[in-house]
Design a protein around this motif. Structure first.
Motif, PDB file in Angstrom:
ATOM      1  N   UNK A  54       0.809  -1.218   0.000  1.00 40.17           N
ATOM      2  CA  UNK A  54       0.000   0.000   0.000  1.00 40.17           C
ATOM      3  C   UNK A  54       0.843   1.269   0.000  1.00 40.17           C
ATOM      4  N   UNK A  55       1.711   1.407  -1.011  1.00 42.93           N
ATOM      5  CA  UNK A  55       2.518   2.611  -1.172  1.00 42.93           C
ATOM      6  C   UNK A  55       2.174   3.371  -2.458  1.00 42.93           C
ATOM      7  N   UNK A  56       1.339   2.795  -3.305  1.00 41.07           N
ATOM      8  CA  UNK A  56       0.904   3.474  -4.528  1.00 41.07           C
ATOM      9  C   UNK A  56      -0.209   4.466  -4.230  1.00 41.07           C
ATOM     10  N   UNK A  57      -0.950   4.863  -5.260  1.00 43.22           N
ATOM     11  CA  UNK A  57      -2.028   5.848  -5.074  1.00 43.22           C
ATOM     12  C   UNK A  57      -3.060   5.376  -4.061  1.00 43.22           C
ATOM     13  N   UNK A  58      -3.454   4.098  -4.161  1.00 40.56           N
ATOM     14  CA  UNK A  58      -4.429   3.552  -3.221  1.00 40.56           C
ATOM     15  C   UNK A  58      -3.907   3.575  -1.794  1.00 40.56           C
ATOM     16  N   UNK A  59      -2.649   3.227  -1.623  1.00 46.24           N
ATOM     17  CA  UNK A  59      -2.045   3.234  -0.295  1.00 46.24           C
ATOM     18  C   UNK A  59      -1.934   4.629   0.286  1.00 46.24           C
ATOM     19  N   UNK A  60      -1.601   5.586  -0.575  1.00 48.07           N
ATOM     20  CA  UNK A  60      -1.533   6.978  -0.108  1.00 48.07           C
ATOM     21  C   UNK A  60      -2.912   7.461   0.319  1.00 48.07           C
ATOM     22  N   UNK A  61      -3.941   7.047  -0.422  1.00 49.41           N
ATOM     23  CA  UNK A  61      -5.302   7.417  -0.055  1.00 49.41           C
ATOM     24  C   UNK A  61      -5.708   6.726   1.251  1.00 49.41           C
ATOM     25  N   UNK A  62      -5.306   5.465   1.415  1.00 51.12           N
ATOM     26  CA  UNK A  62      -5.579   4.756   2.670  1.00 51.12           C
ATOM     27  C   UNK A  62      -4.935   5.494   3.843  1.00 51.12           C
ATOM     28  N   UNK A  63      -3.687   5.919   3.676  1.00 55.56           N
ATOM     29  CA  UNK A  63      -3.011   6.679   4.737  1.00 55.56           C
ATOM     30  C   UNK A  63      -3.823   7.920   5.117  1.00 55.56           C
TER      31      UNK A  63
END
Length: 187
Positions: A54-63
């Motif tokens: 979760x470091x891509x766009x989805x991961x950034x949004x999760x953060x």
């Protein structure tokens, strides 16, 4: 088996064809003493390149979503069902999930979380119940083996369909309430 042994075993895995196309094994990330664990389906392109979930766009949004309730990666652990990227980000096949599920079970055993949050339909179907319907059952609480479990829409799905964000906000508030209720050192 301890965390280092498990990670070493996972990094050398050749149990399915995903091993042939991976750049990196994406083992997991976060606090190994966390009371809350997030589980997605599998790594995407950025995760495969960086070796972290979760470091891509989805991961950034999760953060960003988790910041709303005061969670950052120092307070939870995050992993995926499969540890290698499926080609073109397709859903992981049952055979691939079966090859990897032992690693996830060991991560759960070592962590002993009080709460598991499934990120998306695939993780919820594998971990909560095989007929899980994300559009109907997101945000609902289930108990399995003494662990409180719920599912959120996958962050990538929320990026594609922002209309689901208000209900996800409600699910996050429910998660925050459950953390305050049963966790001792998360918030």
């Amino acid at each position: 088996m301890d965390w280092n042994e498990l990670e070493a075993q996972c990094r050398s895995c050749q149990k399915c064809a995903l091993a042939d196309t991976r750049t990196n094994v994406v083992f997991g990330d976060g606090s190994q003493s966390a009371e809350v664990m997030f589980i997605g389906e599998g790594p995407g392109e950025q995760e495969d390149l960086q070796g972290r979930p979760f470091v891509g766009r989805g991961g950034q949004f999760l953060d960003q979503m988790l910041e709303i309730i005061g969670l950052d990666r120092s307070k939870y652990y995050i992993a995926n069902i499969v540890k290698c990227r499926p080609p073109q980000n397709r859903d992981p096949l049952a055979l691939e999930q079966d090859a990897c599920i032992g690693y996830l079970r060991e991560q759960v055993r070592l962590l002993q979380p009080k709460i598991i949050v499934c990120l998306g339909r695939i993780a919820a179907m594998r971990l909560i119940k095989d007929d899980f319907k994300i559009t109907r059952e997101h945000g609902q609480w289930f108990e399995k083996a003494g662990i409180q479990m719920m599912a959120l829409y996958h962050p990538a799905a929320l990026l594609r369909d922002p209309r689901r964000r208000p209900e996800t906000f409600d699910d996050l508030k429910s998660l925050e309430q459950k953390i305050r209720e049963i966790c001792t050192h998360t918030l």
